[in-house]
Write an enzyme that holds these catalytic residues in place. Structure first.
Site, PDB file in Angstrom:
ATOM      1  CG  ASP A  99      -1.716   1.219   1.439  1.00  0.00           C
ATOM      2  OD1 ASP A  99      -1.552   2.164   0.647  1.00  0.00           O
ATOM      3  OD2 ASP A  99      -2.526   1.237   2.382  1.00  0.00           O
ATOM      4  CG  ASN A 141      14.501 -11.210   0.394  1.00  0.00           C
ATOM      5  OD1 ASN A 141      13.417 -10.639   0.503  1.00  0.00           O
ATOM      6  ND2 ASN A 141      14.652 -12.501   0.537  1.00  0.00           N
ATOM      7  CE  LYS A 189      -8.933  -0.789   3.884  1.00  0.00           C
ATOM      8  NZ  LYS A 189      -7.679  -0.365   3.259  1.00  0.00           N
ATOM      9  CE1 TYR A 230      -3.240  -1.378  11.725  1.00  0.00           C
ATOM     10  CE2 TYR A 230      -3.757   0.967  11.688  1.00  0.00           C
ATOM     11  CZ  TYR A 230      -3.915  -0.308  11.179  1.00  0.00           C
ATOM     12  OH  TYR A 230      -4.747  -0.522  10.113  1.00  0.00           O
ATOM     13  CE1 TYR A 232       3.725  -4.088  18.263  1.00  0.00           C
ATOM     14  CE2 TYR A 232       1.958  -5.606  18.874  1.00  0.00           C
ATOM     15  CZ  TYR A 232       3.310  -5.318  18.742  1.00  0.00           C
ATOM     16  OH  TYR A 232       4.239  -6.253  19.092  1.00  0.00           O
ATOM     17  CE  LYS A 243      -4.601  -6.265  11.194  1.00  0.00           C
ATOM     18  NZ  LYS A 243      -4.119  -5.994  12.548  1.00  0.00           N
ATOM     19  CG  ASP A 244      -0.063  -7.490   9.112  1.00  0.00           C
ATOM     20  OD1 ASP A 244       1.085  -7.187   9.425  1.00  0.00           O
ATOM     21  OD2 ASP A 244      -1.013  -7.433   9.914  1.00  0.00           O
ATOM     22  CG  ASP A 245      -3.941  -5.099   3.983  1.00  0.00           C
ATOM     23  OD1 ASP A 245      -4.710  -5.501   4.870  1.00  0.00           O
ATOM     24  OD2 ASP A 245      -3.824  -3.905   3.685  1.00  0.00           O
ATOM     25  CG  ASP A 281      -3.130  -3.560   0.188  1.00  0.00           C
ATOM     26  OD1 ASP A 281      -2.407  -2.696   0.715  1.00  0.00           O
ATOM     27  OD2 ASP A 281      -4.023  -4.175   0.791  1.00  0.00           O
ATOM     28  CD  GLN A 298      -7.831 -28.500 -11.736  1.00  0.00           C
ATOM     29  OE1 GLN A 298      -7.916 -29.565 -11.166  1.00  0.00           O
ATOM     30  NE2 GLN A 298      -8.897 -27.891 -12.219  1.00  0.00           N
TER      31      GLN A 298
HETATM   32  P1  13P Z   1      -4.680  -0.483   5.149  1.00  0.00           P
HETATM   33  O1  13P Z   1      -3.730  -1.348   5.914  1.00  0.00           O
HETATM   34  O2  13P Z   1      -5.350  -1.214   4.045  1.00  0.00           O
HETATM   35  O3  13P Z   1      -4.002   0.747   4.695  1.00  0.00           O
HETATM   36  O4  13P Z   1      -5.871  -0.057   6.108  1.00  0.00           O
HETATM   37  C1  13P Z   1      -5.528   0.621   7.242  1.00  0.00           C
HETATM   38  C2  13P Z   1      -6.662   1.086   8.057  1.00  0.00           C
HETATM   39  O5  13P Z   1      -6.393   1.504   9.176  1.00  0.00           O
HETATM   40  C3  13P Z   1      -8.036   1.074   7.561  1.00  0.00           C
HETATM   41  O6  13P Z   1      -8.953   1.611   8.498  1.00  0.00           O
HETATM   42 MG    MG Z   2      -4.032   1.907   3.271  1.00  0.00          MG
HETATM   43 MG    MG Z   3      -4.443  -2.235   2.478  1.00  0.00          MG
END
Ligand code: 13P
Ligand code: MG
Ligand code: MG
Length: 388
Positions: free
Chosen positions: A12, A105, A139, A241, A361, A244-246, A54, A254
């Site tokens: 993101d 990496n 999310k 925070y 966090y 989110k890790d997404d 993302d 197959q």
């Molecule tokens: P993202 O991790 O997709 O950016 O979302 C963060 C968030 O706090 C949504 O409320």
């Molecule tokens: Mg975001």
């Molecule tokens: Mg996201």
């Protein structure tokens, strides 16, 4: 025979009007860079998609897993998209690029990485064709795939193929990572064979905030990797925070592996995961079409699924199937939105918000720390003696 690596790298790096979706100019710069890299022979084939905010780069190449050049190429693409996001005043520009100029990496630097290297040989008996799914969640915490992967690889109630296919019946080896292990130079992992160790797998996957499936291999010989998941915790890298890790996931399908219809079956449940608004709630995961923005109330966790084929040279079939974009998922979506609405009537109390370990966090810790000072101890009042 030649080995091909399929890498999915996702980040993101900015979105329009909040955490919705990247802008068209951001996607264009990524598309152009990928096209050029394929023309120059740096990549065999490539594609960019987005799920919510993302951007996922899907790339085939010969560099192997963790290839420094491919990872750097992805990082530079995300930097270029970040610049466009910044210029346009977009929200969260560069959000997932947590480390300054990582070398080689980029796993652990913020972007989510899922990769599998395999032999691409049409004459090979057990794998003459190559088909795979790419799932991308927004999310969502990194344990988002625990429930579906357990259902598909450990539970014939969900996947009849485990009974019907002698090759699947041999079982699988799951690699599960302990995401609370924060050492820079090591990962803490366990490898468990199923079906024998299914209950041990279940005991770990029960806690998707700490344990996540990272890889799955066939026990059919030669052993082949069937699943790769980007199982890392952004808050362990950033210390707070930051989004989110997404996670993204590759699932080969197959032949010696489950069929696509078996892999996606668990997604009709709308299983509860950590994620949603501010990454701090427990909400059901909704399957959506590829390139869907996040626009609903709550920031419901989303997951997309693209089905691919790959030719002998590692090139993708020119068209792909948007699995969750199909009409058959409409009823599931409606059900999940209703499930979410009902669940969130409870507001913030108890299990509707993420576990305390996750909330640790977020900013709630400052409020709790301040309140902690206002607590006082009340001495137990002695019970009055009875005069009679
Ligand atoms: P993202 O991790 O997709 O950016 O979302 C963060 C968030 O706090 C949504 O409320
Ligand atoms: Mg975001
Ligand atoms: Mg996201």
């Amino acid at each position: 025979m030649s080995k091909v690596t399929f890498s999915v790298i996702k980040a993101d790096v900015g979105s329009i009007g909040g955490h919705t979706e990247p802008s068209k100019p951001m996607m264009e710069v990524i598309h152009n860079r990928l096209r050029k890299a394929v023309e120059e022979g740096k990549l065999i084939d490539a594609l960019a998609t987005h799920t919510g905010d993302d951007i996922a780069l899907l790339m085939s190449h010969r560099g192997g897993v963790g290839d420094a050049q491919v990872h750097q190429f992805a990082w530079e693409g995300f930097l270029a998209a970040t610049e466009i996001a910044k210029d346009a005043g977009l929200y969260g520009a560069g959000q997932d690029l947590l480390v300054d100029a990582p070398s080689g990496n980029i796993r652990g630097a913020g972007p989510a990485v899922a990769e599998i290297e395999f032999e691409r040989d049409p004459k090979c008996k057990h794998r003459p064709a190559e088909a795979f799914l790419v799932l991308a969640a927004d999310k969502a915490g990194p344990g988002a795939y625990n429930y579906p992967l357990y259902s598909v690889f450990c539970d014939p109630m969900h996947n009849g193929g485990l009974l019907l296919s002698p090759k699947l019946h041999l079982g699988f080896t799951l690699t599960i990572i302990d995401m609370d292990h924060k050492a820079k130079d090591s990962d803490r992992v366990i490898r468990l064979d199923v079906p024998e160790r299914s209950w041990d797998v279940a005991a770990l996957l029960q806690n998707p905030d700490r344990f996540a499936v990272e890889a799955i291999h066939s026990r059919y010989q030669p052993q082949e990797q069937v699943v790769s998941v980007s199982a890392t915790r952004l808050h362990n890298i950033a210390g707070k925070y930051t989004g989110k890790d997404d996670p993204v996931s590759i699932v080969r399908v197959q032949g010696i592996f489950p069929a696509p219809e078996e892999v996606v079956e668990p997604y009709i449940l709308g299983h509860f995961i950590s994620g949603d608004a501010r990454g701090s709630h427990v909400m059901p995961l909704m399957p959506v079409a590829i390139n869907t923005p996040v626009a609903g109330p709550f920031c419901l966790p989303l997951v997309s699924c693209l089905a691919f084929s790959m030719d002998a040279k590692g090139r993708f079939a020119r068209s792909r199937v948007d699995i969750f974009g199909n009409v058959v998922w409409d009823a599931t979506r409606l059900k999940i939105q209703q499930k979410a609405d009902e669940w969130r009537r409870q507001g913030f109390i108890g299990p509707t918000m993420a576990a305390q370990a996750e909330l640790a966090y977020t900013g709630i810790v400052d409020t709790l720390a301040a309140l902690d000072k206002e607590f006082s101890l009340r001495k137990e009042q002695p019970v009055a003696a009875d005069d009679d």
